[in-house]
Write a protein that holds these residues in place. Structure first.
Motif: not given
Length: 157
Positions: A30, A32, A51, A54, A68, A70, A77, A102
């Motif tokens: 992904d 991300c 993770k 998302n 972070l 997504c 993002i 980012v």
């Protein structure tokens, strides 16, 4: 003459599905996950924790919480960081450098925007400040013990 065996459709279908599965493009990570790995490789002290859905949770000694996100409803993002009520220069530098990685903007611009947002909170403007800087949306909030910043870029930008 011996009769030929009837052609079996299920066997052919299974073979075609197996061929399609192996012939498809290789699995890719992904976006991300890729950005989280870039952050961990380029910034000292940033570690990828785990993770969930998302969101990729990160850690760094200068922050209490960092993540972070997504593919939200209105953004592609999001970078979120939480620190002390009065952030130290290390926190400003970390958030600016992370935003630069980012959102692929110059580090000086990212640091300027994030520090402006965090420094605007106070008696005159209150404990919640929203601003735009270099096509980034920044929302800074604070309470009695901590301050946080969420940096996003809209889907249409």
């Amino acid at each position: 003459m011996t009769p030929r065996r009837p052609f079996r459709r299920p066997a052919l279908l299974a073979a075609a599905l197996a061929l399609a599965a192996f012939a498809s493009s290789p699995a890719r990570a992904d976006r991300c996950d890729d950005v989280a790995k870039q952050l961990a490789n380029q910034l000292d002290g940033v570690k990828v924790n785990f993770k969930a859905a998302n969101i990729v949770y990160l850690s760094h000694p200068a922050t209490k919480e960092m993540s972070l996100g997504c593919r939200g409803a209105n953004y592609s993002i999001e970078l979120y960081a939480k620190g002390d009520r009065r952030p130290k220069p290390e926190f400003f530098n970390l958030v600016g450098a992370a935003a630069a990685v980012v959102f692929t903007i110059p580090k000086d611009d990212a640091t300027t925007g994030t520090s402006r947002c965090l420094k605007r909170m106070g008696i005159l403007r209150g404990d919640k400040v929203s601003m735009r800087y270099r096509r980034l949306s920044m929302e800074c909030t604070r309470n009695k013990t901590e301050a946080s910043i969420a940096v996003t870029r809209g889907k249409d930008e």
